[in-house]
Design a protein around this motif. Structure first.
Motif, PDB file in Angstrom:
ATOM      1  N   SER A 104      -4.078 -18.088  12.642  1.00  0.00           N
ATOM      2  CA  SER A 104      -3.151 -16.810  12.756  1.00  0.00           C
ATOM      3  C   SER A 104      -3.500 -16.026  11.588  1.00  0.00           C
ATOM      4  CB  SER A 104      -1.904 -17.419  12.943  1.00  0.00           C
ATOM      5  OG  SER A 104      -1.324 -17.765  11.947  1.00  0.00           O
ATOM      6  N   LEU A 105      -2.913 -14.910  11.568  1.00  0.00           N
ATOM      7  CA  LEU A 105      -2.943 -13.878  10.387  1.00  0.00           C
ATOM      8  C   LEU A 105      -2.413 -14.474   9.133  1.00  0.00           C
ATOM      9  CD1 LEU A 105      -2.126 -10.234  11.817  1.00  0.00           C
ATOM     10  CD2 LEU A 105      -4.315 -11.261  10.987  1.00  0.00           C
ATOM     11  N   SER A 106      -1.414 -15.431   9.353  1.00  0.00           N
ATOM     12  CA  SER A 106      -0.598 -15.806   8.410  1.00  0.00           C
ATOM     13  C   SER A 106      -1.503 -16.906   7.591  1.00  0.00           C
ATOM     14  CB  SER A 106       0.831 -16.519   8.782  1.00  0.00           C
ATOM     15  OG  SER A 106       0.524 -17.724   9.657  1.00  0.00           O
ATOM     16  N   ASP A 107      -2.335 -17.482   8.131  1.00  0.00           N
ATOM     17  CA  ASP A 107      -3.565 -18.285   7.525  1.00  0.00           C
ATOM     18  C   ASP A 107      -4.304 -17.616   6.363  1.00  0.00           C
ATOM     19  OD1 ASP A 107      -2.527 -20.573   8.792  1.00  0.00           O
ATOM     20  OD2 ASP A 107      -3.683 -20.031  10.713  1.00  0.00           O
ATOM     21  N   LEU A 108      -4.453 -16.351   6.420  1.00  0.00           N
ATOM     22  CA  LEU A 108      -5.351 -15.521   5.674  1.00  0.00           C
ATOM     23  C   LEU A 108      -4.546 -14.773   4.394  1.00  0.00           C
ATOM     24  CD1 LEU A 108      -6.651 -15.085   8.837  1.00  0.00           C
ATOM     25  CD2 LEU A 108      -8.519 -14.731   7.081  1.00  0.00           C
ATOM     26  N   ASP A 109      -5.086 -14.697   3.344  1.00  0.00           N
ATOM     27  CA  ASP A 109      -4.426 -13.759   2.280  1.00  0.00           C
ATOM     28  C   ASP A 109      -5.025 -12.374   2.513  1.00  0.00           C
ATOM     29  OD1 ASP A 109      -2.966 -13.008  -0.078  1.00  0.00           O
ATOM     30  OD2 ASP A 109      -4.554 -13.881  -1.292  1.00  0.00           O
ATOM     31  N   LEU A 110      -4.333 -11.307   2.868  1.00  0.00           N
ATOM     32  CA  LEU A 110      -4.878 -10.018   3.308  1.00  0.00           C
ATOM     33  C   LEU A 110      -4.504  -9.064   2.155  1.00  0.00           C
ATOM     34  CD1 LEU A 110      -3.882  -9.940   7.053  1.00  0.00           C
ATOM     35  CD2 LEU A 110      -5.938 -10.744   6.059  1.00  0.00           C
ATOM     36  N   TRP A 111      -5.579  -8.263   1.730  1.00  0.00           N
ATOM     37  CA  TRP A 111      -5.521  -7.547   0.526  1.00  0.00           C
ATOM     38  C   TRP A 111      -6.234  -5.841   1.316  1.00  0.00           C
ATOM     39  CZ3 TRP A 111      -3.144  -7.720  -4.206  1.00  0.00           C
ATOM     40  CH2 TRP A 111      -2.627  -9.037  -4.300  1.00  0.00           C
ATOM     41  N   TRP A 112      -5.542  -4.875   0.784  1.00  0.00           N
ATOM     42  CA  TRP A 112      -5.816  -3.639   1.239  1.00  0.00           C
ATOM     43  C   TRP A 112      -6.551  -2.864   0.469  1.00  0.00           C
ATOM     44  CZ3 TRP A 112      -5.527  -2.804   6.685  1.00  0.00           C
ATOM     45  CH2 TRP A 112      -4.893  -3.583   7.327  1.00  0.00           C
ATOM     46  N   LEU A 113      -7.940  -2.746   0.506  1.00  0.00           N
ATOM     47  CA  LEU A 113      -8.640  -1.843  -0.661  1.00  0.00           C
ATOM     48  C   LEU A 113      -8.474  -0.479  -0.470  1.00  0.00           C
ATOM     49  CD1 LEU A 113     -11.020  -1.396  -2.701  1.00  0.00           C
ATOM     50  CD2 LEU A 113     -12.650  -1.887  -0.949  1.00  0.00           C
ATOM     51  N   CYS A 114      -8.087   0.229  -1.602  1.00  0.00           N
ATOM     52  CA  CYS A 114      -7.958   1.652  -1.533  1.00  0.00           C
ATOM     53  C   CYS A 114      -7.915   2.385  -2.928  1.00  0.00           C
ATOM     54  CB  CYS A 114      -6.671   2.106  -0.689  1.00  0.00           C
ATOM     55  SG  CYS A 114      -5.277   1.382  -1.490  1.00  0.00           S
ATOM     56  N   GLY A 115      -7.628   3.614  -2.987  1.00  0.00           N
ATOM     57  CA  GLY A 115      -7.317   4.165  -4.413  1.00  0.00           C
ATOM     58  C   GLY A 115      -5.930   4.319  -4.669  1.00  0.00           C
ATOM     59  N   ALA A 116      -5.716   4.458  -6.019  1.00  0.00           N
ATOM     60  CA  ALA A 116      -4.111   5.079  -6.375  1.00  0.00           C
ATOM     61  C   ALA A 116      -4.115   5.822  -7.302  1.00  0.00           C
ATOM     62  CB  ALA A 116      -3.422   3.649  -6.463  1.00  0.00           C
ATOM     63  N   ARG A 117      -3.291   6.634  -7.690  1.00  0.00           N
ATOM     64  CA  ARG A 117      -3.169   7.642  -8.796  1.00  0.00           C
ATOM     65  C   ARG A 117      -1.921   8.120  -8.968  1.00  0.00           C
ATOM     66  NH1 ARG A 117      -5.354   8.316 -13.504  1.00  0.00           N
ATOM     67  NH2 ARG A 117      -7.168   9.786 -13.588  1.00  0.00           N
ATOM     68  N   VAL A 118      -1.262   7.912  -9.895  1.00  0.00           N
ATOM     69  CA  VAL A 118       0.079   8.625 -10.316  1.00  0.00           C
ATOM     70  C   VAL A 118       0.070   9.965 -10.778  1.00  0.00           C
ATOM     71  CG1 VAL A 118       2.563   8.357 -11.385  1.00  0.00           C
ATOM     72  CG2 VAL A 118       1.312   6.228 -10.751  1.00  0.00           C
ATOM     73  N   ALA A 119       0.423  10.891 -10.104  1.00  0.00           N
ATOM     74  CA  ALA A 119       0.021  12.296 -10.681  1.00  0.00           C
ATOM     75  C   ALA A 119       1.303  13.306 -10.281  1.00  0.00           C
ATOM     76  CB  ALA A 119      -1.161  12.668  -9.735  1.00  0.00           C
ATOM     77  N   ASP A 120       1.146  14.453 -10.672  1.00  0.00           N
ATOM     78  CA  ASP A 120       2.307  15.205 -10.594  1.00  0.00           C
ATOM     79  C   ASP A 120       2.464  15.816  -9.138  1.00  0.00           C
ATOM     80  OD1 ASP A 120       2.712  15.280 -13.154  1.00  0.00           O
ATOM     81  OD2 ASP A 120       1.725  17.206 -13.421  1.00  0.00           O
ATOM     82  N   SER A 121       1.519  15.596  -8.164  1.00  0.00           N
ATOM     83  CA  SER A 121       1.446  15.789  -6.747  1.00  0.00           C
ATOM     84  C   SER A 121       0.571  14.969  -5.930  1.00  0.00           C
ATOM     85  CB  SER A 121       1.226  17.376  -6.781  1.00  0.00           C
ATOM     86  OG  SER A 121      -0.289  17.601  -6.590  1.00  0.00           O
ATOM     87  N   ARG A 122       0.722  14.732  -4.595  1.00  0.00           N
ATOM     88  CA  ARG A 122      -0.246  14.269  -3.912  1.00  0.00           C
ATOM     89  C   ARG A 122      -1.707  14.968  -4.037  1.00  0.00           C
ATOM     90  NH1 ARG A 122      -1.543   9.600  -0.748  1.00  0.00           N
ATOM     91  NH2 ARG A 122      -3.347  10.521   0.569  1.00  0.00           N
ATOM     92  N   ALA A 123      -1.599  16.207  -3.954  1.00  0.00           N
ATOM     93  CA  ALA A 123      -3.076  16.942  -3.793  1.00  0.00           C
ATOM     94  C   ALA A 123      -3.828  16.652  -5.098  1.00  0.00           C
ATOM     95  CB  ALA A 123      -2.703  18.468  -3.808  1.00  0.00           C
ATOM     96  N   GLU A 124      -3.056  16.567  -6.285  1.00  0.00           N
ATOM     97  CA  GLU A 124      -3.638  16.568  -7.700  1.00  0.00           C
ATOM     98  C   GLU A 124      -4.201  14.751  -7.375  1.00  0.00           C
ATOM     99  OE1 GLU A 124      -2.491  15.601 -12.371  1.00  0.00           O
ATOM    100  OE2 GLU A 124      -1.188  17.110 -11.196  1.00  0.00           O
TER     101      GLU A 124
END
Length: 344
Positions: free
Chosen positions: A197-217
């Motif tokens: 089942s899904l609970s048998d797997l360690d699931l990680w989601w690959l993406c980017g992250a940035r803390v900024a003054d706005s979402r657009a930035e």
């Protein structure tokens, strides 16, 4: 209450600074560190792995990701097993089709069946078992190690395979709700086909992250990664990747013109300019692959993803101010989502 997990893949463009980087990541409460494996572009993965083992005490780490094309399975098994010994059992092994590593080695990305065969071979070797790999009997005589093996996956076939045989999945399909739910369905199918089942797997989601003054930035600052993820999707086929029909033509153009020599490089790198020239794709990729903006915006985006089924996130940190991001994200985002874990 949802428990969130966070990891970073540190693109090593300064080997002398790397010991301090991994110490900072460990101290800031992240759970995993990914080591880039693209030999023509970055320092040797297992050199950075030794540095990570010797300069951290808690965080897990390993290649994110290696591939079946550039390392024989005995070489890979012995390397990751040695890191596991050196770190007291904190190593993990990530494997994928081969993106920039394959291209710069003049090779085509590996097929799903080849990745599965390689994974099973490395696992057997680590356990001290005799295995057959491409018609040859192999065995490794080191002390057995139980290193978890993760598959980097985005398309349906790879996701199903990961669900069947991997210990965990590094999911590169995006972190918006409709994509998360769709992706989990493929992993679930693979897992349930072998009684898991899904609970048998360690699931990680690959993406980017940035803390900024706005979402657009934040989106602007992460264009290099957004371009890289779209390109990775298209190395075999863009089909089945939930890319809208009106965006597919631009996505294919990016794949056809992507510059691997500038892979995940920031500023005015050619892939950034390429994505800027494709407005529909830029909007789609930024929305799909980037968590960013003010701390409040980041927290809300992560909570929305968690409601859809994603609660562990693995950022690619390739921009110049890596440790500024790590410290800021830890103090202003992770501390609000996991207050006990960070001591606040």
């Amino acid at each position: 209450m949802t428990k969130f997990g966070f990891g970073v893949s540190l693109v090593c463009d300064d080997l002398e600074a790397f010991p301090g980087w991994v110490r900072t990541v460990d101290e800031c409460g992240f759970d995993v560190i990914g080591l880039t494996d693209s030999p023509a572009l970055y320092p040797e993965t297992y050199v950075t792995g030794v540095i990570a083992a010797q300069n951290t005490s808690r965080v897990r780490f390993g290649p994110r990701v290696t591939n079946p094309l550039t390392r024989h399975p005995i070489v890979a098994a012995q390397a990751i097993g040695s890191l596991d010994v050196l770190s007291g059992g904190r190593a993990l092994f990530g494997i994928g089709a081969g993106d920039s590593a394959a291209h710069t080695a003049a090779a085509r990305p590996a097929k799903v069946a080849d990745i599965e065969e390689y994974l099973l071979t490395v696992r057997g070797l680590l356990r001290g078992e005799p295995v057959t790999y491409r018609g040859s009997e192999l065995r490794m005589f080191s002390e057995p190690r139980n290193v978890p093996i993760y598959v980097a996956a985005a398309g349906p076939k790879m996701l199903r395979m990961a669900g069947r045989v991997a210990d965990g999945v590094i999911i590169g399909s995006g972190v918006i709700p409709e994509v998360i739910e769709h992706t989990l369905g493929f992993i679930r199918e693979g897992a349930e086909s072998v009684g898991r089942s899904l609970s048998d797997l360690d699931l990680w989601w690959l993406c980017g992250a940035r803390v900024a003054d706005s979402r657009a930035e934040a989106e602007e600052q992460m264009l290099s990664l957004s371009a890289a993820l779209i390109n990775a999707h298209g190395q075999i086929t863009l089909g089945g990747k939930l890319i809208p029909t009106d965006v597919l033509e631009e996505a294919q153009y990016l794949v056809d013109h992507y510059d691997f020599d500038a892979h995940i490089k920031h500023g005015t790198a050619p892939n950034v300019e390429l994505l800027r020239s494709l407005p529909k794709l830029r909007e789609h990729a930024s929305r799909r692959y980037v968590v960013g903006g003010t701390p409040d915006e980041c927290v809300e985006q992560l909570k929305t993803a968690a409601e859809a089924g994603a609660n562990q996130f693995w950022w690619t940190v390739s921009f110049p101010d890596k440790m500024e991001f790590v410290k800021k994200f830890s103090s202003e985002v992770i501390s609000r989502l996991n207050p006990v874990a960070t001591g606040s």
